[in-house]
Write a protein that holds these residues in place. Structure first.
Motif, PDB file in Angstrom:
ATOM      1  N   TYR A 410      31.819  41.272  31.576  1.00  0.00           N
ATOM      2  CA  TYR A 410      33.191  41.661  31.909  1.00  0.00           C
ATOM      3  C   TYR A 410      33.337  41.879  33.414  1.00  0.00           C
ATOM      4  O   TYR A 410      34.332  41.474  34.033  1.00  0.00           O
ATOM      5  CB  TYR A 410      33.585  42.945  31.179  1.00  0.00           C
ATOM      6  N   LYS A 411      32.349  42.538  34.011  1.00  0.00           N
ATOM      7  CA  LYS A 411      32.414  42.800  35.454  1.00  0.00           C
ATOM      8  C   LYS A 411      32.334  41.502  36.265  1.00  0.00           C
ATOM      9  O   LYS A 411      33.028  41.345  37.272  1.00  0.00           O
ATOM     10  CB  LYS A 411      31.297  43.764  35.865  1.00  0.00           C
ATOM     11  N   LYS A 412      31.490  40.566  35.824  1.00  0.00           N
ATOM     12  CA  LYS A 412      31.413  39.264  36.489  1.00  0.00           C
ATOM     13  C   LYS A 412      32.768  38.553  36.420  1.00  0.00           C
ATOM     14  O   LYS A 412      33.229  37.954  37.393  1.00  0.00           O
ATOM     15  CB  LYS A 412      30.353  38.381  35.811  1.00  0.00           C
ATOM     16  N   SER A 413      33.382  38.625  35.243  1.00  0.00           N
ATOM     17  CA  SER A 413      34.677  37.977  35.050  1.00  0.00           C
ATOM     18  C   SER A 413      35.720  38.565  35.987  1.00  0.00           C
ATOM     19  O   SER A 413      36.475  37.830  36.647  1.00  0.00           O
ATOM     20  CB  SER A 413      35.117  38.145  33.593  1.00  0.00           C
ATOM     21  N   ILE A 414      35.767  39.898  36.076  1.00  0.00           N
ATOM     22  CA  ILE A 414      36.754  40.563  36.937  1.00  0.00           C
ATOM     23  C   ILE A 414      36.530  40.207  38.396  1.00  0.00           C
ATOM     24  O   ILE A 414      37.479  39.925  39.138  1.00  0.00           O
ATOM     25  CB  ILE A 414      36.705  42.092  36.715  1.00  0.00           C
ATOM     26  N   GLU A 415      35.284  40.197  38.825  1.00  0.00           N
ATOM     27  CA  GLU A 415      34.977  39.887  40.226  1.00  0.00           C
ATOM     28  C   GLU A 415      35.439  38.473  40.583  1.00  0.00           C
ATOM     29  O   GLU A 415      36.054  38.251  41.631  1.00  0.00           O
ATOM     30  CB  GLU A 415      33.471  40.030  40.470  1.00  0.00           C
ATOM     31  N   LEU A 416      35.153  37.503  39.707  1.00  0.00           N
ATOM     32  CA  LEU A 416      35.569  36.123  39.972  1.00  0.00           C
ATOM     33  C   LEU A 416      37.091  35.994  39.959  1.00  0.00           C
ATOM     34  O   LEU A 416      37.675  35.307  40.800  1.00  0.00           O
ATOM     35  CB  LEU A 416      34.965  35.183  38.922  1.00  0.00           C
ATOM     36  N   LYS A 417      37.747  36.661  39.019  1.00  0.00           N
ATOM     37  CA  LYS A 417      39.206  36.569  38.934  1.00  0.00           C
ATOM     38  C   LYS A 417      39.869  37.204  40.148  1.00  0.00           C
ATOM     39  O   LYS A 417      40.922  36.747  40.600  1.00  0.00           O
ATOM     40  CB  LYS A 417      39.690  37.211  37.634  1.00  0.00           C
ATOM     41  N   LYS A 418      39.265  38.257  40.685  1.00  0.00           N
ATOM     42  CA  LYS A 418      39.778  38.848  41.924  1.00  0.00           C
ATOM     43  C   LYS A 418      39.635  37.866  43.078  1.00  0.00           C
ATOM     44  O   LYS A 418      40.539  37.722  43.910  1.00  0.00           O
ATOM     45  CB  LYS A 418      39.030  40.138  42.243  1.00  0.00           C
TER      46      LYS A 418
END
Length: 642
Positions: A410-418
């Motif tokens: 989830y954290k990887k996903s958020i970082e990339l989406k940011k």
């Protein structure tokens, strides 16, 4: 403030000699700023925070006066340098200063006056730099507008000539000079190219700036340049769609569609418009637009675009809960592009197929398609697809009890989406992360994630995303024992999902409303919602929802002391959950079965069921459920059959 802050920082580090300020000027500045600067060992230094120093107007005036006092040739060279930029390529300067008799002598004067400094670039080329941005800004502002625009165009031509073997690497520089120059055609061409490059690199803010600048030059060109106009409008549509500004996105897509003469291009743009309608949960309008796109393709067939359209159709079916048709559409799409190099669409189809099989409870196929999708997305460096797939892997891992892995994904996903500015996608990842934190009893982190998700979803008008976050906020307050707030959020979610016809979402909310009404002792209302949840879950044939619904039906029966029917319901939930490897539902079915068996006086079987539930809860770190199960285990031996 800006001018003096930079000036004082520089003076305090390398002394007054750099600017060669006279004693009269120095005395004037010290008198004006005696409480803000001091002279120590012939150096200037700030007192306190340099950002708060008030700048006297005459400092800028003094610098302007020094430039004005220069003879014409050094001043002309300084202005050429300023228009080139803060870093000045010597070759470019030579090409635009061919009317200056002795360029090197004049450059020497500017260096002696500390206006510019010579240096070697990392590639070894000779260049000059404005060490102080103040000097650059003032020198640039003193160039007459007509002269400045002419210089920008000439500089653009020189940069293009120098990089004719690889103009791609200087596209943004070319776009900047031509945009500020006097040739509208060159500006439009290079702004369109630079905007597309920035968008492909997920630098959406830069792309938005470049495309918007391109709009300023529409109509200036002596030729139509329709291709560039289409690139700009379509590019703006893409960026605004990602940022969640859907009305603006549709407007630009429609403008692009109006001027394209290609059936394939029109089909592609209609498919993009359909994607916007899908994000707004307007499924019928989206489907109609996709059908129109397929009709357009009959005039100009293209397998990759046809596959992309069928992939989009499959996603719409999934949003309506028809996973069988969704799989059919995605499989059809995959067959069209298998064996091609269309890795981006292949990765997207794999991602969607993974989602559909996840909903149908086939975790083996889910992982297979997700892993295929990630490997293809990484191969082509598609950050958006990678972000979506990390989010989806987090969902799977959360369901099977791999909490730490889910948290990491989830954290990887958020970082990339940011990084790529995917505001729409951030709502899902934040909401999922918030739900996971709630399971782990980290309520502060959970609430913050849900609030972030809701803010983005409301700003973008994403109705299903709003419904999803409202449902998760209901879960959050239910877990904290605030049943009134939980009910309010669930009912908001229910109304939205009824309106847009999202059956998977409806099943989820019905089940959650069952739980909160059970807590409140509203057995009749709880039973009504449990039956609606089960009916909707079976209608869409989603194992997770069906297992969850049977658990809730069993809980209602448990409250009504209908022990045998409750045991049957929990057994059905456990059987379905076990086949789909649904860890939390397996644990819940076993815990509730254990509680009923205690009531029935069957303590040995009760102990077995409760211990199995406790083992799972410990594995997934569900603290509340661990305590609840331990309380039930403590009743063994103390409870008489009822």
């Amino acid at each position: 403030m800006f001018l003096l802050t930079i000036l004082l920082i520089l003076l305090s580090s390398i002394g007054q000699q750099l600017w060669r300020i006279s004693n009269v000027e120095k005395t004037y500045i010290v008198r004006r700023l005696e409480k803000q600067i001091v002279v120590f060992q012939n150096q200037w230094a700030t007192v306190g925070n340099a950002d708060r120093i008030e700048i006297p107007d005459s400092l800028e005036q003094m610098l302007r006066a020094r430039i004005d006092r220069m003879s014409s040739e050094p001043k002309s060279i300084l202005q050429c340098c300023a228009v080139i930029g803060r870093t000045v390529d010597h070759v470019i300067l030579e090409q635009i200063s061919d009317d200056i008799a002795d360029l090197d002598t004049n450059l020497g004067q500017l260096i002696a006056l500390d206006m510019i400094d010579p240096q070697h670039s990392p590639s070894g080329q000779f260049e000059y730099v404005f060490e102080h941005i103040v000097t650059h800004n003032i020198a640039y502002s003193m160039v007459p507008v007509v002269t400045r625009r002419n210089l920008h165009t000439r500089i653009g031509d020189s940069v293009l000539l120098k990089n004719q073997d690889n103009p791609e690497r200087v596209l943004e520089q070319l776009a900047n000079h031509y945009h500020q120059g006097n040739d509208g055609s060159k500006a439009l061409i290079h702004l369109a190219k630079a905007g597309r490059k920035a968008k492909q690199q997920y630098n959406h803010q830069v792309a938005l700036k470049l495309y918007t600048q391109g709009l300023e030059h529409l109509g200036e060109s002596s030729v139509d340049l329709l291709e560039e106009q289409i690139i700009i409008h379509e590019g703006l549509g893409d960026v605004y769609k990602i940022q969640g500004e859907f009305d603006t996105a549709i407007k630009h897509f429609e403008q692009a569609a109006q001027i394209t003469g290609s059936a394939l291009r029109e089909a592609k743009i209609k498919r993009k418009i359909a994607d916007v309608f899908e994000k707004r949960s307007e499924y019928e309008t989206a489907t109609e637009m996709l059908q129109q796109a397929l009709e357009d393709l009959k005039n100009q067939p293209n397998l990759v675009e046809e596959a992309t359209i069928y992939n989009s159709m499959g996603w719409i079916h999934s949003q309506k809960g028809d996973y069988t048709r969704a799989i059919d559409m995605a499989t059809r799409a995959l067959k069209l592009v298998e064996g091609t190099t269309a890795y981006d669409i292949i990765a997207s189809i794999n991602k969607n197929l993974g989602n559909y099989y996840f909903r149908k409870g086939d975790l083996e196929k889910t992982n297979l398609y997700f892993e295929n999708g990630i490997s293809q997305a990484e191969l082509i460096g598609d950050k958006m697809l990678m972000a979506q797939l990390y989010n989806n892997l987090g969902l799977v891992e959360n369901m099977i009890g791999k909490v730490e892995s889910a948290l990491d994904n989830y954290k990887k996903s958020i970082e990339l989406k940011k990084q790529i500015g995917d505001n729409v996608g951030l709502t899902n990842s934040y909401s999922n992360l918030g739900s996971l934190y709630s399971t782990m009893n980290d309520f502060d982190a959970s609430l913050k994630c849900h609030q972030n998700a809701l803010e983005i979803a409301q700003r973008s008008g994403l109705r299903e995303n709003i419904a999803n976050v409202e449902n998760n906020l209901g879960n959050f307050y239910f877990k904290q024992g605030d049943n009134n707030q939980a009910t309010d959020h669930y009912l908001i979610s229910l109304d939205i999902r009824k309106e847009i016809g999202n059956l998977p979402g409806l099943a989820e909310v019905y089940i959650n409303l069952t739980g909160v009404n059970l807590k409140e002792g509203n057995l009749e209302t709880a039973e009504k919602y449990s039956r609606e949840g089960l009916r909707t879950a079976e209608e869409i044939s989603v194992p997770q929802a069906i297992a969850h619904a049977w658990n809730k039906v069993g809980m209602v029966q448990q409250q009504k002391k209908d022990w045998r029917e409750a045991i049957k319901s929990f057994s059905k939930a456990a059987e379905i959950a076990d086949k789909a490897n649904m860890t939390l539902e397996i644990a819940e079915a076993n815990r509730c079965t254990g509680e009923v068996l205690i009531e029935m006086g069957n303590q040995d079987q009760a102990k077995t069921s409760l211990q199995k539930a406790l083992e799972i809860y410990k594995k997934i770190k569900s603290i509340d459920n661990i305590e609840l199960t331990q309380q039930s285990l403590s009743k063994l031996g103390k409870h008489l059959p009822n």
